[in-house]
Every structure is written in C-alpha cells, then in structure tokens.
Design an enzyme around this catalytic site. Sequence first.
Site, mmCIF file in Angstrom:
data_model
loop_
_atom_site.group_PDB
_atom_site.id
_atom_site.type_symbol
_atom_site.label_atom_id
_atom_site.label_comp_id
_atom_site.label_asym_id
_atom_site.label_seq_id
_atom_site.Cartn_x
_atom_site.Cartn_y
_atom_site.Cartn_z
ATOM 1 N N HIS A 189 8.885 -5.551 -23.815
ATOM 2 C CA HIS A 189 7.183 -5.024 -24.883
ATOM 3 C C HIS A 189 6.736 -5.871 -26.045
ATOM 4 O O HIS A 189 4.898 -6.424 -25.865
ATOM 5 C CB HIS A 189 7.913 -3.440 -25.532
ATOM 6 N N GLU A 431 8.273 -5.091 -2.077
ATOM 7 C CA GLU A 431 9.450 -5.590 -2.883
ATOM 8 C C GLU A 431 10.906 -6.014 -2.558
ATOM 9 O O GLU A 431 11.554 -5.555 -2.611
ATOM 10 C CB GLU A 431 9.536 -5.060 -4.546
ATOM 11 N N ASP A 455 10.658 -8.356 -7.481
ATOM 12 C CA ASP A 455 11.690 -7.506 -7.079
ATOM 13 C C ASP A 455 12.726 -7.936 -6.111
ATOM 14 O O ASP A 455 13.600 -8.087 -5.698
ATOM 15 C CB ASP A 455 11.327 -6.278 -6.646
ATOM 16 N N CYS A 502 1.945 -9.955 -6.514
ATOM 17 C CA CYS A 502 1.429 -9.683 -8.381
ATOM 18 C C CYS A 502 3.514 -9.540 -9.070
ATOM 19 O O CYS A 502 2.988 -9.408 -10.062
ATOM 20 C CB CYS A 502 0.645 -8.087 -8.529
HETATM 21 C C1 PEP Z 1 7.597 -7.054 -8.559
HETATM 22 O O1 PEP Z 1 8.554 -6.607 -8.819
HETATM 23 O O2 PEP Z 1 7.315 -8.149 -8.297
HETATM 24 C C2 PEP Z 1 6.653 -6.306 -9.628
HETATM 25 C C3 PEP Z 1 5.090 -7.146 -10.185
HETATM 26 O O3 PEP Z 1 6.551 -4.983 -10.394
HETATM 27 P P1 PEP Z 1 7.587 -5.327 -11.461
HETATM 28 O O4 PEP Z 1 8.087 -6.588 -12.220
HETATM 29 O O5 PEP Z 1 6.946 -4.122 -13.079
HETATM 30 O O6 PEP Z 1 8.874 -4.095 -11.063
HETATM 31 MG MG MG Z 2 8.970 -4.662 -8.759
#
Ligand code: PEP
Ligand code: MG
Length: 572
Positions: A189, A431, A455, A502
């Site tokens: 956080h 993912e 992920d 992302c």
């Molecule tokens: C990812 O898994 O790449 C992602 C963007 O989601 P998070 O990091 O929130 O798991």
């Molecule tokens: Mg993820």
Amino acid sequence: MANFNGIAASEGIAVAKVFKLEEPNLTVKSDQVTDVEAEIIQFEAAIKKTVAELEKIKEKAKMSLGEANALIFDAHINMVTDPELKGQTIEKIRTDSMNAAFAFDGVANQFIAMFEGMDNAYFRERAADIKDVKKRLLSHLLGVALNDPSLIDEAVIVVAHDLTPSDTAGLNRQFVKGFVTNIGGRTSHSAIMARSLEIPAIVGMGAILEEATDGEQVILDGLTGTVILNPTVEQIKLYEEKRVDFEAMKKALQQLKDQPTMTCDGQQVELVANVGTPEDAKGAVAHGAEGIGLYRTEFLYMDRSELPTEEEQFVAYKAVLEAMQGKPVVVRTLDIGGDKALPYLQLPHEINPFLGYRAIRVCLDRQPLFNTQLRALLRASVYGKLCVMFPMIATLDEFKAAKQALLEAKAELLAEGVPVADDIQIGMMVEIPSAAIFADQFAKEVDFFSIGTNDLIQYAMAADRMSEKVAYLYQPYHPSILRLIKMVIDAAHQAGKWTGMCGEMAGDALAIPLLLGLGLDEFSMSATSILAARKQISHLSKKEMANLANEALNMQTMEEVVALVKNTATTF
Ligand code: PEP
Ligand code: MG
C-alpha cells in the site's frame, strides 16, 4: 556514513533530515482519583479531541488520496464514540475511582482481546481499529504527543518500520521529501501511494529504523533503492547534482506530454496508466497518459470494514472517467484474494491462495457483490469511454459468464430507465497460461486483451512473485514468456482485436523494444514512467524491433535476450 539498500518503490532523489516515525510510550499506571466527575469530564474531552483529530486527518486524506480512501477514518471515528467503550470506561472510573487512562486502557484491551479471539475475520479486523483508536485517545489523556507526521514543519525524510494508509495520507508533501520503511514491497500500500503522491520512497530496507537517528542527514535515492545515513559533504553534493539532473530530465520530458507515441518509422502505439484511485487519474493526465490501461478497483474495497456501496463505487468510477476526458479507461473488476485480503469478505483460508478462490472466481460465485460493481460501472459509463475487463480468466465459460453478468446488469439498468453507454468494450486479462495458449478462441469473444505479466510469469514459471528464493525464475525476458505474449498478440490481431499489457513489464525499458517488436498495441504502466517510455519509443523502429523480437523468440536463455536488447536497442 553508512549505505543501505532496499526496494526502489517510488522514483526521485531527496536529501534531508531523518524523521523517525516510532511508537510513542503510552504506558498507563493505575491511580486513585478523588474527583471522579472531573476525571470523566477529562475523558470526554479526550474523546472530543480524538474525533477532531481524526476528522482533520480524514479531510487531508480526502484531498490527497480521494474520497474513497478517506472513508477508513469514519470507521475509526465510530469506534472512538462507541457507546459500549465509553460507557464501560465511565462506569469503571466511577465505581473504582480509577484514573481515566487506566480505566480506558483496561476496557479497550478487553474489547481487543475479545475481537482478536473471534473466528470471524471481520471482527478480528475490528481489533486493529480499536488498537489504533486506543493509541490516539491515550495520547490525549496522557498528554504524550504522537509522532505526528502532519505536524512536521521542516524538510525531512520519514523513516518508519512500515507506514499505514493513515500515516501515508497524513504526510505533508511540502516538507516530507521522501520515506523509507523496514518492510514492504513494490505493490504494498505505502509503495503504491508513494508513486501516486510522487514522493520518492524505498521499502523493504530491513532495519533502517533501528539504524537511523532522528535529525541526522540522509540521502534517499529512489531510482536505485539506496539510502545513505550521515553522508559526507561530497556525497551530498553528488546526490544534489543527481537530483537536479533527474528533475531536469523530468522537465525536459514534459514537452512530450501532449505528443502521440510514435516510433521513428512512424508507427503509433498507446501509452496509458495503471491507477488505483480517482486521484491517480489526475496524475496520469499530468504525465501524458493517453488513457487508463488498468484501474485496480480493489483499492476501493480495502482498508474498510464493509463492501463499498453501488453509489460509492459509481462516484469513484465517474471521477476517473471524467478526469480522462473521453480517453479510454480500462476498469478491472474486483481482483481480490491471493496477496490481497479483504478480511470482511471472510474468504476461506487456503494453502495456495494464488491458485485458489480469487478474482473472477469470487465474483462469479458471489453474484450480488459482482452485480453491485457492474451496475456502478455501467451507470458511470455515460461519463467517458469505459472498457471493462475481467481478471484471472482461465476458461471461455468464465469469460462468457462474466460477460453475461454484465449484460444482465445493463438490461436491469435500462429497464429502470438508467442510461448506459452503448460502446463499452468488454475484455479480459491474460494472466493464466491457459488463456494465453487458448487466445485464438478467446479472441472470438472479447473486444480486447490485457496481458497481466505480473501473474502470467509466476504461473508460467511456477515461481511465486513474492518469493525471494525463487526470484531467479521470475524471468520476464525468457523466450518462453515472449512466446506466450506473441500468441496473445497474434491471436488478437488475426481476429481484428487489440492487445494491451498492464503488468510491470510494459513499463520496463528493457522489455519495451521486444514488446514493440511483438506488436503490442497498448502499454499500461505507472504514470511516472510514461514520458520516458514515449521518448524511448520515439528512438525505436518498429520494423527493426520486429526482427529483434524474432531473434529473441528463438534464443535459449533470458540472459541471451537481455544481452541482445542491450546491444541493439538501448543505446540512447
Ligand atoms: C498482473 O498480474 O500483471 C496485473 C497487472 O495484476 P496484479 O498485479 O494486480 O495482479
Ligand atoms: Mg494479476
């Protein structure tokens, strides 16, 4: 002079004095009081002061972090004024002629022990609330100042074991030049908040709080993760120069803010931002984002004791869409579970939470929860260009069920006479390796893909993204990962769809040439990385990067790929 290294969590360089944020001494002693009524008046005055203080922190949090993040302080205000806590304390003062501090401490401890002993995770969470509130109220009763960062009035670097959301919200940006903490990772956080507040930060430092002395000079290099305590005059000079260079580089990049993202051979891609709060969306615009590629909605659900209502969510989603002024906003539906707990949801304890009951699996299983979020999103859709994506999709059936839930919520709203945009794109995160391998089938159903490499890499390599022991296997540039990415992009393009990314990899200067070469359409990253990426891409030829990517796909190791990119694509 002493050097320490941690995890660079938020870019920037700062030189200032150490401000240690430590637990104050709030030990209470038992005393007999002669004027019981005066003691009760004192207790009630302390409650009022605590409420006023929490209101102030809440207002500050609203301004710096947004309405939704400030809501956690309402729970604390309710706790301070809780009639049971207050009533039992007053009774103790009266019947035992006990001093208010000792009486309140005893009653609060009983409540804490009671809640901590409960099976129910929601109530266990409330124990933490009472602890926080107890600390504040006792500080007023004992006249001990809490080391309150909002009272800082000179340039400092905050050094702490960890920072809670309330600590981070209270940081005065005028004086707090950065912070370093003993614990935490890039996705904790405090790290995420630091990036959106643009305060340089380093986390996971080990024992920096124990090593630092209040008032001594400290250098914080948020670019490399280095902290220097008690630096020499030469080091201060060196880092001051580095800071000036960094600021100048940032300023120079600003000229690219309103430019399209174009390769040197005239190919356009989109650079968009990852955000966690509506406030972050404003930062994204300031950093030249062409949209939002990932709005992690789970932050709306965290640090509170109950689910956010449809109205609260609507306000947040509308704010992000409006801030982006018609630019695309990809909102990810709730991705909870794994490392992101929501105690009040009472998710089952699992041996392997990353492979367990999380994200879309929870939402499809708890339709009312999902429906509330979808309704809020759809209601907000008329305020901008909304794209919705579902996290952790493993099978086509899951995607179809999630899409169906969205369409049903839309039909519901339209029947109620509530307007909903009719150009909402519906996509999914890739993912889970099964989704990447099966991308050609998914491509028939979706409007777009967004590759979640954070992920995807951990599942493809079977290497926990949080584990230091197996970090050597977490290899974004490994040809096998590049092949998975290629499968997704190619499948989307064959079906006339677009692909974004992302995960952290999208903003990584070493990965960008490869991703460009593989044909990625949209790169979603921390807002502060966007302008540097735009500059980098302007020096790259898509055609040449396609050759580079082809070569990389046929290499045998990550090291070979890294050497190839370094030698050919990062020489500016
Ligand atoms: C990812 O898994 O790449 C992602 C963007 O989601 P998070 O990091 O929130 O798991
Ligand atoms: Mg993820």
